[in-house]
Design a protein around this motif. Structure first.
Motif, PDB file in Angstrom:
ATOM      1  N   UNK A 129       7.684   1.758   5.260  1.00  0.00           N
ATOM      2  CA  UNK A 129       8.727   2.658   4.777  1.00  0.00           C
ATOM      3  C   UNK A 129       8.185   4.079   4.710  1.00  0.00           C
ATOM      4  N   UNK A 130       8.973   5.045   5.203  1.00  0.00           N
ATOM      5  CA  UNK A 130       8.624   6.463   5.110  1.00  0.00           C
ATOM      6  C   UNK A 130       9.764   7.179   4.392  1.00  0.00           C
ATOM      7  N   UNK A 131       9.407   7.985   3.364  1.00  0.00           N
ATOM      8  CA  UNK A 131      10.416   8.691   2.575  1.00  0.00           C
ATOM      9  C   UNK A 131      10.038  10.161   2.386  1.00  0.00           C
TER      10      UNK A 131
ATOM     11  N   UNK B  69       0.853  -1.190   0.000  1.00  0.00           N
ATOM     12  CA  UNK B  69       0.000   0.000   0.000  1.00  0.00           C
ATOM     13  C   UNK B  69       0.888   1.241   0.000  1.00  0.00           C
ATOM     14  N   UNK B  70       0.455   2.288  -0.708  1.00  0.00           N
ATOM     15  CA  UNK B  70       1.260   3.502  -0.827  1.00  0.00           C
ATOM     16  C   UNK B  70       0.381   4.719  -0.555  1.00  0.00           C
TER      17      UNK B  70
ATOM     18  N   UNK C  95      13.870   6.996   4.905  1.00  0.00           N
ATOM     19  CA  UNK C  95      14.905   7.533   4.030  1.00  0.00           C
ATOM     20  C   UNK C  95      14.636   9.001   3.713  1.00  0.00           C
ATOM     21  N   UNK C  96      15.735   9.752   3.576  1.00  0.00           N
ATOM     22  CA  UNK C  96      15.687  11.135   3.096  1.00  0.00           C
ATOM     23  C   UNK C  96      14.615  11.950   3.808  1.00  0.00           C
ATOM     24  N   UNK C  97      14.634  11.906   5.126  1.00  0.00           N
ATOM     25  CA  UNK C  97      13.605  12.556   5.927  1.00  0.00           C
ATOM     26  C   UNK C  97      14.245  13.333   7.075  1.00  0.00           C
ATOM     27  N   UNK C  98      13.393  14.014   7.858  1.00  0.00           N
ATOM     28  CA  UNK C  98      13.866  14.753   9.025  1.00  0.00           C
ATOM     29  C   UNK C  98      13.010  14.395  10.236  1.00  0.00           C
ATOM     30  N   UNK C  99      13.651  14.312  11.410  1.00  0.00           N
ATOM     31  CA  UNK C  99      12.976  14.108  12.687  1.00  0.00           C
ATOM     32  C   UNK C  99      13.413  15.240  13.611  1.00  0.00           C
ATOM     33  N   UNK C 100      12.442  16.048  14.079  1.00  0.00           N
ATOM     34  CA  UNK C 100      12.769  17.252  14.833  1.00  0.00           C
ATOM     35  C   UNK C 100      12.205  17.190  16.244  1.00  0.00           C
TER      36      UNK C 100
ATOM     37  N   UNK D  42      -1.371   7.200  14.286  1.00  0.00           N
ATOM     38  CA  UNK D  42      -1.134   5.848  14.782  1.00  0.00           C
ATOM     39  C   UNK D  42      -1.122   4.926  13.575  1.00  0.00           C
ATOM     40  N   UNK D  43       0.040   4.401  13.226  1.00  0.00           N
ATOM     41  CA  UNK D  43       0.152   3.539  12.052  1.00  0.00           C
ATOM     42  C   UNK D  43       0.205   2.093  12.504  1.00  0.00           C
ATOM     43  N   UNK D  44      -0.800   1.331  12.100  1.00  0.00           N
ATOM     44  CA  UNK D  44      -0.921  -0.086  12.470  1.00  0.00           C
ATOM     45  C   UNK D  44      -0.960  -0.994  11.253  1.00  0.00           C
ATOM     46  N   UNK D  45      -0.828  -0.425  10.062  1.00  0.00           N
ATOM     47  CA  UNK D  45      -1.012  -1.156   8.806  1.00  0.00           C
ATOM     48  C   UNK D  45       0.320  -1.699   8.309  1.00  0.00           C
ATOM     49  N   UNK D  46       0.418  -2.977   7.999  1.00  0.00           N
ATOM     50  CA  UNK D  46       1.671  -3.534   7.474  1.00  0.00           C
ATOM     51  C   UNK D  46       1.838  -3.274   5.980  1.00  0.00           C
ATOM     52  N   UNK D  47       3.072  -3.472   5.501  1.00  0.00           N
ATOM     53  CA  UNK D  47       3.375  -3.374   4.069  1.00  0.00           C
ATOM     54  C   UNK D  47       2.893  -2.049   3.491  1.00  0.00           C
ATOM     55  N   UNK D  48       3.326  -0.962   4.111  1.00  0.00           N
ATOM     56  CA  UNK D  48       2.874   0.383   3.755  1.00  0.00           C
ATOM     57  C   UNK D  48       4.062   1.268   3.428  1.00  0.00           C
ATOM     58  N   UNK D  49       3.918   2.095   2.391  1.00  0.00           N
ATOM     59  CA  UNK D  49       4.894   3.133   2.074  1.00  0.00           C
ATOM     60  C   UNK D  49       4.214   4.489   2.169  1.00  0.00           C
ATOM     61  N   UNK D  50       4.893   5.433   2.846  1.00  0.00           N
ATOM     62  CA  UNK D  50       4.422   6.809   2.934  1.00  0.00           C
ATOM     63  C   UNK D  50       5.498   7.681   2.303  1.00  0.00           C
ATOM     64  N   UNK D  51       5.135   8.417   1.253  1.00  0.00           N
ATOM     65  CA  UNK D  51       6.117   9.141   0.458  1.00  0.00           C
ATOM     66  C   UNK D  51       5.682  10.591   0.292  1.00  0.00           C
ATOM     67  N   UNK D  52       6.525  11.524   0.715  1.00  0.00           N
ATOM     68  CA  UNK D  52       6.286  12.927   0.427  1.00  0.00           C
ATOM     69  C   UNK D  52       6.717  13.249  -0.984  1.00  0.00           C
TER      70      UNK D  52
END
Length: 454
Positions: A94-96, A26-27, A133-138, A40-50
């Motif tokens: 995955x989060x990008x 899922x994307x 990948x290629x992200x920021x955590x503040x 709250x992310x509970x879903x497997x096999x997921x990509x979140x892309x900005x």
């Protein structure tokens, strides 16, 4: 209809995908903008892309800080402050190309609200096989919490001042990341910052890991106002803390001093000493003003052969890591879909999105009942399902059989986790507890009134 759907919020997209086949990839793509959401992310096999030009174009931010009371009257604990939570069922996520921020991420914001620096998470990860990948955590304190499982971060900027990368017995590989110390009032007070705080286990030696947090090819940087030579790479949250810094560039803010029980050292004490035999602070082939060429007290230098193992996925992400075992090895470069064979028991009215799941809806007192493979013994006390949790009175028990070595995770309402697992008391203020079952029978017993979520 069709394969693409447009939503106004990220949460709407997550709610929609919760109904999808757990084994399907899922994307979610996110348009540029600021999203003031707590996810709250509970879903497997997921990509979140900005889909912005950089991670700065897509910002997910939420306003939660330890000790503050939210609009609903809830006083936040550490593990409730996160902007984004990757829960245990959300494996292979995955989060990008996004920024995940806790609103309280600068001294200016603290000053404007006349608040002292406190804990405020940007990201909490409890799941196995998580990639960013290629992200920021503040954040400022406790920016990134890594609870357990295996994670891979590449090209991620992580900012904070105190313990801003921390966790328990996770194995996390940071490749080409930037670990950045921000300037705070604590510098003016002569107090040094701490980059990491790890336990390396949940139950002591029985679930301790060998490979913990690994920083490979990273840059350790700081704001201009941060004191030179004062920042610690790690402090020991637990006696099995394991941190490796290899092939990285360390700025002059990093202390060069060996451990001697005073402050302003490279590795410092918290719940254990860096010099304890079980603590593993190791380095290899680093450069910059904060790099060492020889070992000092509280750490050791790896050999070339040892350092190679820290960058070998077959070793660090294999089926065995110290006293932790996984069903399968993991290569974060793989695109394989993962099938979840775990069981989930929801005591908060929710329904599962993966694995085999059960939702508890009964009220039992003076009798026994069951849900799935769990026996509910309420011959003493009572068990009452409510809209958002289940109340378990003192003496009531949840009993089930598992194979030895099974990981059992319990999620409870903060401040009401009054229970034991096979006689081991849980800290009532902690939201989560993780138990590696050594016996075939597991007994969760309420010691006072407890409120269980999952």
């Amino acid at each position: 209809s069709g394969p693409y759907h447009v939503f106004n919020t990220i949460q709407q997209a997550l709610d929609f995908l919760a109904k999808a086949d757990p084994t399907a990839q899922k994307v979610i793509t996110i348009a540029p903008g600021q999203y003031n959401e707590k996810l709250e992310i509970t879903i497997p096999n997921l990509k979140i892309v900005g889909v912005g030009e950089s991670s700065k174009d897509v910002v997910i931010e939420w306003d939660s800080l330890y000790g503050l009371v939210d609009a609903g009257g809830f006083t936040h604990t550490t593990d409730s402050t996160q902007t984004v939570a990757i829960r245990e069922s959300a494996y292979n996520v995955t989060i990008k190309n996004v920024t995940i921020s806790n609103y309280w991420n600068s001294q200016d914001r603290m000053d404007a609200a006349e608040l002292a620096i406190e804990r405020g998470l940007a990201l909490l990860v409890q799941a196995d096989r998580f990639t960013m990948k290629n992200s920021r955590l503040l954040g400022i304190q406790d920016t990134l919490e890594l609870f357990t499982g295996r994670q891979y971060f590449e090209g991620v900027f992580i900012s904070g001042y105190t313990d801003f990368v921390f966790g328990t017995n996770n194995t996390t590989y940071f490749k080409n990341c930037t670990i950045h110390v921000i300037d705070t009032v604590k510098d003016d007070q002569g107090t040094a910052g701490y980059l990491t705080a790890f336990k390396g286990s949940n139950k002591g030696a029985t679930d301790a890991i060998v490979y913990g947090a690994i920083f490979d090819g990273c840059k350790f940087t700081a704001d201009e106002g941060v004191m030179e030579g004062k920042t610690a790479i790690g402090r020991t949250w637990g006696a099995y803390a394991a941190v490796a810094v290899i092939n990285s560039e360390l700025g002059g803010h990093i202390s060069l001093a060996g451990y001697s029980t005073s402050k302003d050292e490279r590795y410092v004490s918290m719940n254990a000493k860096p010099t304890d035999e079980t603590v593993q602070y190791v380095e290899y082939n680093n450069t910059g003003a904060g790099a060492l060429t020889e070992a000092v007290a509280g750490m050791r230098m790896l050999t070339a052969e040892e350092a190679a193992l820290y960058a070998d996925f077959a070793t660090i992400f294999g089926t065995v890591n110290g006293n932790i075992s996984y069903l399968d090895p993991w290569d974060p470069r793989s695109t394989e879909i993962v099938v979840d064979d775990r069981e989930y028991y929801y005591f908060n009215g929710q329904e599962g999105t993966s694995g085999t799941s059960y939702t508890y809806t009964d009220n039992i007192q003076g009798a026994t009942g069951s849900i799935g493979n769990i026996t509910i013994d309420a011959t003493v006390g009572k068990v009452t399902a409510r809209a958002s949790d289940t109340q378990i009175n003192a003496g009531a028990k949840l009993i089930f059989d598992v194979e030895a070595g099974t990981l059992v995770t319990v999620i409870s309402y903060p401040g009401y986790g009054y229970y034991t697992i096979n006689g081991i008391a849980h800290n009532a203020n902690d939201t989560f507890s993780v138990y590696f079952a050594e016996a075939t029978e597991v007994v969760i017993e309420a010691t006072k009134t407890a409120y269980i979520y999952q």
